[in-house]
Scaffold this active site. Structure first.
Site, PDB file in Angstrom:
ATOM      1  N   HIS A   1      -9.478  -4.741  -5.802  1.00 54.20           N
ATOM      2  CA  HIS A   1      -9.548  -5.407  -7.148  1.00 54.20           C
ATOM      3  C   HIS A   1     -10.910  -5.656  -7.139  1.00 54.20           C
ATOM      4  O   HIS A   1     -11.658  -6.415  -6.652  1.00 54.20           O
ATOM      5  CB  HIS A   1      -8.667  -6.749  -6.684  1.00 54.20           C
ATOM      6  CG  HIS A   1      -7.030  -6.488  -6.730  1.00 54.20           C
ATOM      7  ND1 HIS A   1      -6.351  -7.027  -5.872  1.00 54.20           N
ATOM      8  CD2 HIS A   1      -6.594  -5.545  -7.534  1.00 54.20           C
ATOM      9  CE1 HIS A   1      -5.186  -6.360  -6.013  1.00 54.20           C
ATOM     10  NE2 HIS A   1      -5.126  -5.576  -7.080  1.00 54.20           N
TER      11      HIS A   1
ATOM     12  N   GLU B   1     -12.989  -9.037  -6.600  1.00 49.98           N
ATOM     13  CA  GLU B   1     -13.104  -9.568  -5.099  1.00 49.98           C
ATOM     14  C   GLU B   1     -14.204  -9.257  -4.472  1.00 49.98           C
ATOM     15  O   GLU B   1     -14.074  -8.275  -3.494  1.00 49.98           O
ATOM     16  CB  GLU B   1     -11.699  -9.268  -4.624  1.00 49.98           C
ATOM     17  CG  GLU B   1     -10.662  -9.865  -5.239  1.00 49.98           C
ATOM     18  CD  GLU B   1      -9.074  -9.252  -5.116  1.00 49.98           C
ATOM     19  OE1 GLU B   1      -9.101  -8.571  -4.010  1.00 49.98           O
ATOM     20  OE2 GLU B   1      -8.208  -9.757  -5.585  1.00 49.98           O
TER      21      GLU B   1
ATOM     22  N   ARG C   1      -9.930  -7.475 -12.783  1.00 50.34           N
ATOM     23  CA  ARG C   1      -9.048  -7.156 -11.763  1.00 50.34           C
ATOM     24  C   ARG C   1      -8.756  -5.622 -11.462  1.00 50.34           C
ATOM     25  O   ARG C   1      -8.960  -5.023 -10.501  1.00 50.34           O
ATOM     26  CB  ARG C   1      -7.965  -8.124 -11.394  1.00 50.34           C
ATOM     27  CG  ARG C   1      -6.877  -7.625 -10.386  1.00 50.34           C
ATOM     28  CD  ARG C   1      -5.768  -8.722 -10.620  1.00 50.34           C
ATOM     29  NE  ARG C   1      -4.432  -8.069  -9.907  1.00 50.34           N
ATOM     30  CZ  ARG C   1      -4.351  -8.776  -8.428  1.00 50.34           C
ATOM     31  NH1 ARG C   1      -4.942  -9.486  -7.797  1.00 50.34           N
ATOM     32  NH2 ARG C   1      -3.040  -8.231  -8.018  1.00 50.34           N
TER      33      ARG C   1
ATOM     34  N   HIS D   1      -8.970  -7.908   0.730  1.00 50.34           N
ATOM     35  CA  HIS D   1      -8.995  -8.688  -0.722  1.00 50.34           C
ATOM     36  C   HIS D   1      -9.447 -10.051  -0.596  1.00 50.34           C
ATOM     37  O   HIS D   1     -10.031 -10.587   0.548  1.00 50.34           O
ATOM     38  CB  HIS D   1      -7.562  -8.932  -0.988  1.00 50.34           C
ATOM     39  CG  HIS D   1      -6.909  -7.540  -1.328  1.00 50.34           C
ATOM     40  ND1 HIS D   1      -6.545  -6.956  -2.652  1.00 50.34           N
ATOM     41  CD2 HIS D   1      -6.486  -6.432  -0.630  1.00 50.34           C
ATOM     42  CE1 HIS D   1      -6.081  -5.931  -2.661  1.00 50.34           C
ATOM     43  NE2 HIS D   1      -5.548  -5.528  -1.532  1.00 50.34           N
TER      44      HIS D   1
ATOM     45  N   GLU E   1      -6.641 -11.724   2.924  1.00 51.95           N
ATOM     46  CA  GLU E   1      -7.242 -12.339   1.695  1.00 51.95           C
ATOM     47  C   GLU E   1      -8.249 -13.182   2.546  1.00 51.95           C
ATOM     48  O   GLU E   1      -8.264 -14.139   3.444  1.00 51.95           O
ATOM     49  CB  GLU E   1      -6.199 -13.186   1.527  1.00 51.95           C
ATOM     50  CG  GLU E   1      -5.104 -12.432   0.585  1.00 51.95           C
ATOM     51  CD  GLU E   1      -5.404 -11.879  -0.677  1.00 51.95           C
ATOM     52  OE1 GLU E   1      -6.477 -12.216  -1.353  1.00 51.95           O
ATOM     53  OE2 GLU E   1      -4.406 -11.222  -1.318  1.00 51.95           O
TER      54      GLU E   1
HETATM   55  N1  ARG Z   1      -3.299 -10.585  -3.311  1.00 52.46           N
HETATM   56  C1  ARG Z   1      -3.232  -9.343  -3.290  1.00 52.46           C
HETATM   57  C2  ARG Z   1      -2.477  -8.651  -4.617  1.00 52.46           C
HETATM   58  O1  ARG Z   1      -1.782  -9.624  -5.210  1.00 52.46           O
HETATM   59  C3  ARG Z   1      -2.444  -9.147  -2.010  1.00 52.46           C
HETATM   60  C4  ARG Z   1      -0.969  -8.454  -1.991  1.00 52.46           C
HETATM   61  C5  ARG Z   1      -0.426  -8.201  -0.666  1.00 52.46           C
HETATM   62  N2  ARG Z   1       0.807  -7.725  -0.789  1.00 52.46           N
HETATM   63  C6  ARG Z   1       1.405  -7.078   0.132  1.00 52.46           C
HETATM   64  N3  ARG Z   1       2.413  -6.494  -0.099  1.00 52.46           N
HETATM   65  N4  ARG Z   1       0.799  -6.827   1.251  1.00 52.46           N
HETATM   66  O2  ARG Z   1      -2.504  -7.529  -4.670  1.00 52.46           O
HETATM   67 ZN    ZN Z   2      -6.811  -8.408  -4.175  1.00 53.16          ZN
END
Ligand code: ARG
Ligand code: ZN
Length: 424
Positions: free
Chosen positions: A184, A187, A242, A312, A386
């Protein structure tokens, strides 16, 4: 002709690192001087018959005696062209030996301007993409005994994507610890972490016994920026962009969320079919060149990948699969233990709290993520991290927080690495 054609094709196929679809490997530019009207006539005929790409003048009719012409000769015609010119005694000179080489030396993949050295590279700053390309070049040159750079494909806007492979060369099959960053665009701390982590390894492998041992068994694959186009866009145009930068619906909206574009329950939940949305899943699974390139690399190496990490921000979380459903994944218990340890390490480092658990349970439901897809193709451990913070600065995490964030994340990652090194 067939043989020449084959060689030409091979030249196209083995070439790695340029993103342009059309390649001119071995094509030359001839400067030809017609001295008589017969020469001029002959060159006009040849140009027409061979459909040559005339650079100067612009049209065949403008070919006159006593005026130099510049014309591109495809690799496969070069020898025949020389013979013909000799036969008709037309003077010529080759002024460009290999057009593709020229193109490549000016391409975005190799910005050769003012290469800063690695010694004073500042890991407590965010870096624009050209500096990251340069940094990768320097890394693989300076630490060539353990670092190599690998091209995986091109972004929508035709920029190359690379990962760095770090580890001692070995005859036996090595395990892979896979980390990608920059999914993204906004980030930025994610990208900074990948750079930090690589630097950490190359700075310590000679003195740190544990690390030295790890690098004998494990190769790190570190992909610092997947979404190159988006990342550049956040530097030039929109800091909070993003997605990637592919156009949709006749160029009325841009960008697919690369973390909704993987082929795992694609676009079933927590994703949008509206291309104006920040979580647009794309026209189909793996529609995006960035997704495809990463998926092919992972598929090709999956039997050796013990752990997949995708970095992320923000939220301070270690996310486990799945995103598309609340059920635990096959190695849920083990993954929770590993995450628990990592979180404890992070807390010890800077007394900063991270939470961990299934993505669908502690974050939100989503589909088509790389975290889910990697589990579904059989990779044992798969985490989405994250990084900082919890919303005080959000995506605009100030540069002075890069250091503590990367330090704590490094301890977390190293605790995972040590786990797989002991366990497998
Ligand atoms: N914030 C990220 C997004 O929205 C993380 C998503 C994580 N999801 C997962 N299934 N591991 O893309
Ligand atoms: Zn992300």
């Amino acid at each position: 002709i067939f043989l020449l054609g084959t060689i030409y094709l091979l030249g196209v196929q083995v070439y790695e690192g340029s993103c342009l679809e059309v390649q001119y490997n071995g094509d030359k530019v001839f400067k030809i001087t017609p001295e008589t009207s017969e020469h001029a006539k002959y060159l006009q005929t040849l140009t027409n018959e061979w459909l040559l790409d005339l650079w100067k003048p612009k049209t065949v009719e403008q070919i006159h005696e006593g005026r130099d012409i510049h014309v591109r000769i495809p690799f496969a015609y070069v020898e025949q062209m020389k013979e013909n010119l000799l036969q008709h005694s037309v003077p010529y000179e080759v002024i460009i030996e290999d057009i593709q080489k020229l193109i490549d030396s000016n391409s975005v993949s190799a910005p050769k301007t003012e290469k800063a050295s690695l010694e004073n590279y500042d890991y407590t700053k965010y870096h624009p993409m050209d500096e990251i390309y340069n940094w990768m070049d320097l890394m693989k040159e300076k630490h060539s005994e353990i670092v190599s750079q690998h091209y995986i494909g091109c972004t929508y806007e035709l920029r190359p994507m690379y990962y760095l492979k770090i580890g001692w060369p070995s005859d036996k099959q090595k395990k892979i610890f896979f980390i990608d960053c920059g999914f993204h665009a906004r980030e930025w701390i994610s990208v900074a972490f990948c750079q930090w982590f690589v630097n950490e390894i190359v700075s310590n492998y000679k003195t740190d016994a544990i690390l030295a041992n790890v690098l004998k068994q494990v190769d790190f694959y570190v992909l610092p920026v997947l979404n190159v186009d988006g990342y550049i866009y956040t530097w030039t145009t929109d800091r909070l962009w993003r997605k990637n930068r592919s156009p949709h619906e006749n160029g009325t909206c841009y960008g697919v969320d690369l973390n909704r574009n993987f082929n795992s329950q694609w676009c079933s939940i927590g994703a949008s079919r509206d291309c104006r949305s920040n979580i647009f899943c794309g026209p189909e699974a793996e529609s995006e060149p960035e997704t495809k390139a990463l998926a092919r690399l992972i598929e090709k190496t999956k039997s050796d990948i013990l752990c997949y990490l995708t970095i992320h921000s923000y939220g301070q979380m270690i996310l486990l699969p799945y995103g598309y459903k609340k059920d635990p994944s096959p190695h849920h218990k083990e993954m929770m233990l590993v995450a628990e340890k990592a979180v404890a390490q992070m807390k010890e480092k800077h007394n900063n709290e991270y939470v961990y658990g299934s993505s669908a349970l502690i974050l939100y439901e989503d589909s088509g993520s790389s975290g889910d897809w990697t589990v579904e193709i059989g990779i044992k451990l798969s985490y989405t991290l994250e990084l900082r913070d919890n919303g005080t600065y959000g995506f605009q995490l100030p540069p002075d927080l890069i250091k503590p964030t990367c330090e704590e994340t490094t301890t977390a990652v190293m605790s995972m690495v040590e786990y797989i090194n002991e366990e497998y």
